[in-house]
Motif scaffolding. Structure first.
Motif, short mmCIF file in Angstrom:
data_model
loop_
_atom_site.label_atom_id
_atom_site.label_comp_id
_atom_site.label_asym_id
_atom_site.label_seq_id
_atom_site.Cartn_x
_atom_site.Cartn_y
_atom_site.Cartn_z
N PHE A 115 -8.14 -12.55 84.29
CA PHE A 115 -7.12 -12.09 83.34
C PHE A 115 -6.87 -13.15 82.27
CE2 PHE A 115 -6.44 -9.24 86.82
CZ PHE A 115 -6.05 -8.07 86.21
N TYR A 116 -6.96 -14.42 82.65
CA TYR A 116 -6.79 -15.49 81.68
C TYR A 116 -7.99 -15.57 80.75
CZ TYR A 116 -2.77 -17.13 84.31
OH TYR A 116 -1.54 -17.21 84.91
N LEU A 117 -9.16 -15.46 81.32
CA LEU A 117 -10.38 -15.57 80.52
C LEU A 117 -10.50 -14.40 79.54
CD1 LEU A 117 -12.85 -16.66 83.34
CD2 LEU A 117 -11.84 -18.10 81.58
N GLU A 118 -9.97 -13.24 79.93
CA GLU A 118 -10.03 -12.08 79.05
C GLU A 118 -8.89 -12.08 78.03
OE1 GLU A 118 -9.90 -8.76 81.65
OE2 GLU A 118 -11.96 -9.01 82.36
N GLY A 119 -7.97 -13.04 78.17
CA GLY A 119 -6.85 -13.11 77.23
C GLY A 119 -5.76 -12.10 77.51
N LYS A 120 -5.72 -11.53 78.75
CA LYS A 120 -4.73 -10.53 79.07
C LYS A 120 -3.39 -11.13 79.44
CE LYS A 120 -7.68 -6.68 80.29
NZ LYS A 120 -8.00 -5.64 81.28
N ASP A 121 -3.36 -12.44 79.65
CA ASP A 121 -2.09 -13.11 79.92
C ASP A 121 -1.67 -13.83 78.65
OD1 ASP A 121 -0.16 -15.17 80.74
OD2 ASP A 121 -0.55 -14.36 82.73
N GLU A 122 -0.56 -13.37 78.08
CA GLU A 122 -0.13 -13.90 76.78
C GLU A 122 0.17 -15.38 76.81
OE1 GLU A 122 1.29 -11.57 78.54
OE2 GLU A 122 1.17 -9.66 77.47
N ASP A 123 0.57 -15.89 77.99
CA ASP A 123 0.96 -17.29 78.09
C ASP A 123 -0.09 -18.10 78.82
OD1 ASP A 123 3.44 -16.65 76.91
OD2 ASP A 123 4.15 -15.94 78.86
N LYS A 124 -1.35 -17.76 78.63
CA LYS A 124 -2.38 -18.40 79.45
C LYS A 124 -2.44 -19.92 79.23
CE LYS A 124 -6.31 -17.62 76.36
NZ LYS A 124 -7.68 -17.11 76.29
N ASP A 125 -2.10 -20.39 78.02
CA ASP A 125 -2.15 -21.83 77.79
C ASP A 125 -0.88 -22.52 78.24
OD1 ASP A 125 -3.88 -21.14 74.74
OD2 ASP A 125 -4.71 -21.77 76.67
N ASP A 126 0.22 -21.79 78.23
CA ASP A 126 1.57 -22.20 78.65
C ASP A 126 1.87 -23.67 78.39
OD1 ASP A 126 0.16 -23.40 80.78
OD2 ASP A 126 0.66 -21.78 82.16
N GLY A 127 1.31 -24.22 77.34
CA GLY A 127 1.67 -25.57 76.91
C GLY A 127 1.10 -26.68 77.75
N GLU A 128 0.26 -26.35 78.74
CA GLU A 128 -0.28 -27.38 79.63
C GLU A 128 -1.68 -27.76 79.20
OE1 GLU A 128 0.32 -27.07 83.85
OE2 GLU A 128 1.54 -25.29 83.55
N SER A 129 -1.98 -29.03 79.37
CA SER A 129 -3.31 -29.51 79.01
C SER A 129 -4.35 -29.02 80.01
CB SER A 129 -3.31 -31.05 78.99
OG SER A 129 -4.63 -31.54 78.89
N ARG A 166 -0.23 -22.42 90.24
CA ARG A 166 0.88 -22.01 89.37
C ARG A 166 0.50 -20.77 88.57
NH1 ARG A 166 1.46 -27.60 88.58
NH2 ARG A 166 0.41 -27.54 86.54
N ARG A 167 -0.75 -20.75 88.10
CA ARG A 167 -1.22 -19.58 87.37
C ARG A 167 -1.23 -18.34 88.25
NH1 ARG A 167 -6.30 -21.23 83.40
NH2 ARG A 167 -5.02 -22.06 81.70
N LEU A 168 -1.64 -18.53 89.51
CA LEU A 168 -1.66 -17.41 90.43
C LEU A 168 -0.25 -16.86 90.64
CD1 LEU A 168 -2.84 -15.54 92.61
CD2 LEU A 168 -2.69 -17.44 94.23
N GLN A 169 0.70 -17.75 90.92
CA GLN A 169 2.07 -17.32 91.16
C GLN A 169 2.66 -16.63 89.92
OE1 GLN A 169 3.26 -17.41 94.20
NE2 GLN A 169 1.41 -18.48 94.84
N LYS A 170 2.34 -17.15 88.76
CA LYS A 170 2.82 -16.57 87.51
C LYS A 170 2.24 -15.18 87.30
CE LYS A 170 3.19 -17.67 82.60
NZ LYS A 170 2.82 -18.65 81.56
N TRP A 171 0.93 -15.04 87.58
CA TRP A 171 0.27 -13.75 87.42
C TRP A 171 0.86 -12.71 88.37
CZ3 TRP A 171 -3.59 -11.50 90.85
CH2 TRP A 171 -4.14 -10.32 90.34
N LEU A 172 1.08 -13.10 89.63
CA LEU A 172 1.66 -12.18 90.60
C LEU A 172 3.08 -11.77 90.20
CD1 LEU A 172 0.43 -13.81 93.94
CD2 LEU A 172 -0.30 -11.61 93.02
N SER A 173 3.85 -12.72 89.66
CA SER A 173 5.20 -12.41 89.19
C SER A 173 5.17 -11.40 88.06
CB SER A 173 5.91 -13.68 88.73
OG SER A 173 6.10 -14.57 89.82
N LYS A 174 4.19 -11.54 87.16
CA LYS A 174 4.06 -10.60 86.04
C LYS A 174 3.72 -9.18 86.51
CE LYS A 174 2.84 -13.41 82.03
NZ LYS A 174 3.65 -12.66 81.06
N LEU A 175 2.94 -9.10 87.57
CA LEU A 175 2.51 -7.79 88.06
C LEU A 175 3.68 -6.96 88.59
CD1 LEU A 175 -0.84 -8.47 89.97
CD2 LEU A 175 -0.54 -7.21 87.84
#
Length: 363
Positions: free
Chosen positions: A254-268, A283-292
């Motif tokens: 979902f991140y690679l396809e750009g489907k998560d608007e906050d995929k960069d979320d300000g982190e390096s 963290r990305r996993l937990q964020k994605w599950l929360s969005k679902l």
């Protein structure tokens, strides 16, 4: 004299492995497993034509095991699982666990039926009853109704592991490679080499080594080696979301396809270490599950290949998909109380029964 030494060494190895297997059988089921046959190396070589390419079943084989078809005088159709070279050393004792647990569950329709084993090879082999055809599971070709049935069968098998014996058994190793389908469409779970038994009276146990497919690993298990029934519940929840509902190999797609608007979320993206990378991914996993769990249009979540194959879905099916997603999120601790595997099985059965009855009445 050299022949005698070789024979004695072989006998010692088989005796040692037999003792390990007996010890595991006693630990797992007080020695009360289904009886299995001990095959000789000569019998296995003859049955498989010395593990010939013509007997090799390439579509079932993977990086851990090679599968062969064969037959013996007393067994006209057998399926042989041979570890890849060196696997036994890498997983010392784990194959004994696979044999002992397989012997316990082989009477259940959603597990491969174990006939016996051979401990004489450098890497011990397992022998199963073989039907005419077995298939590795290709979910991309399955419509929604079939995916629901797949989920129910897999969960039913895991619920049996958790509840059918004096102590619960946790599979810990959910992945497509461990799931087979026979010619009648019956789903069968296999590979218990990493199966963990929970001591009587306890609800969890801590193991030294974490194994399994990254996408299906519960945080408690991955970070501290704590195994409980919820380890499998989390894994099946992720399997249901990724494989059965969205058709993804990993949540990272979902991140690679750009489907998560906050995929960069300000982190390096310069993680610095493996631990930092792992923390970022979790963290990305937990964020994605929360969005679902937010109100989402199901057509944006559901596997597009399935939608195209089915030519769209009905309102009833969309409602079922929403209920399926909600149940999956409960399994991953993202919506309500975490269910037991038995409760997951009951809910899936109820969903499928309701859809079928509504479809029949509307037809």
């Amino acid at each position: 004299m050299g022949w005698f030494r070789k024979k004695k060494a072989k006998y010692d190895i088989v005796s040692k492995r037999g003792a390990m297997l007996l010890e595991d059988l006693i630990e797992c089921c007080d020695g009360k497993s289904n009886p299995i046959k001990s095959f000789s190396a000569d019998e296995i070589c003859k049955a498989t034509n010395n593990f010939s390419d013509s007997n090799h079943i390439s579509k079932l084989s993977n990086s851990d095991y090679r599968w062969y078809k064969g037959k013996t005088k007393n067994h006209q159709k057998i399926l042989i699982k041979k570890p890849e070279e060196g696997l036994y050393i890498y997983r010392e004792g784990h194959l004994c666990r696979d044999i002992s647990v397989s012997s316990m569950v082989s009477g259940h329709k959603n597990f491969l039926k174990l006939v016996g084993c051979c401990l004489e090879f450098e890497d011990p082999v397992m022998v199963y009853h073989r039907v005419k055809k077995y298939y590795s599971l290709d979910i991309s070709e399955e419509p929604w109704s079939r995916r629901m049935k797949l989920a129910e069968d897999i969960v039913t098998a895991l619920a049996y592991l958790h509840t059918a014996f004096p102590r619960p058994f946790v599979h810990t190793s959910m992945c497509l490679g461990n799931i087979f389908v026979d010619e009648d469409g019956v789903v069968m779970l296999s590979d218990f080499s990493c199966c963990v038994s929970i001591p009587k009276g306890e609800t969890f146990v801590q193991v030294k080594k974490v194994v399994g497919t990254y996408n299906y690993l519960d945080d408690k298990y991955m970070r501290s080696g704590v195994v409980s029934e919820e380890t499998d519940v989390f894994a099946i929840g992720m399997f249901m979301i990724l494989k059965l509902l969205t058709g993804k190999e990993s949540f990272l797609e979902f991140y690679l396809e750009g489907k998560d608007e906050d995929k960069d979320d300000g982190e390096s993206e310069d993680y610095g270490s493996d631990n930092e990378y792992e923390s970022k991914m979790r963290r990305r996993l937990q964020k994605w599950l929360s969005k679902l769990k937010e109100d989402r249009v199901m057509e944006e979540i559901v596997d597009p290949k399935m939608l195209e194959m089915m030519g769209g879905v009905s309102e009833l099916e969309l409602c079922q998909m929403k209920a399926f997603l909600t149940l999956s999120l409960r399994c991953t601790r993202h919506k309500g109380e975490v269910p037991t595997m038995v409760e997951v099985a009951k809910e899936l059965k109820k969903m499928r029964k309701y859809l079928n009855s509504e479809a029949s009445s509307s037809g």
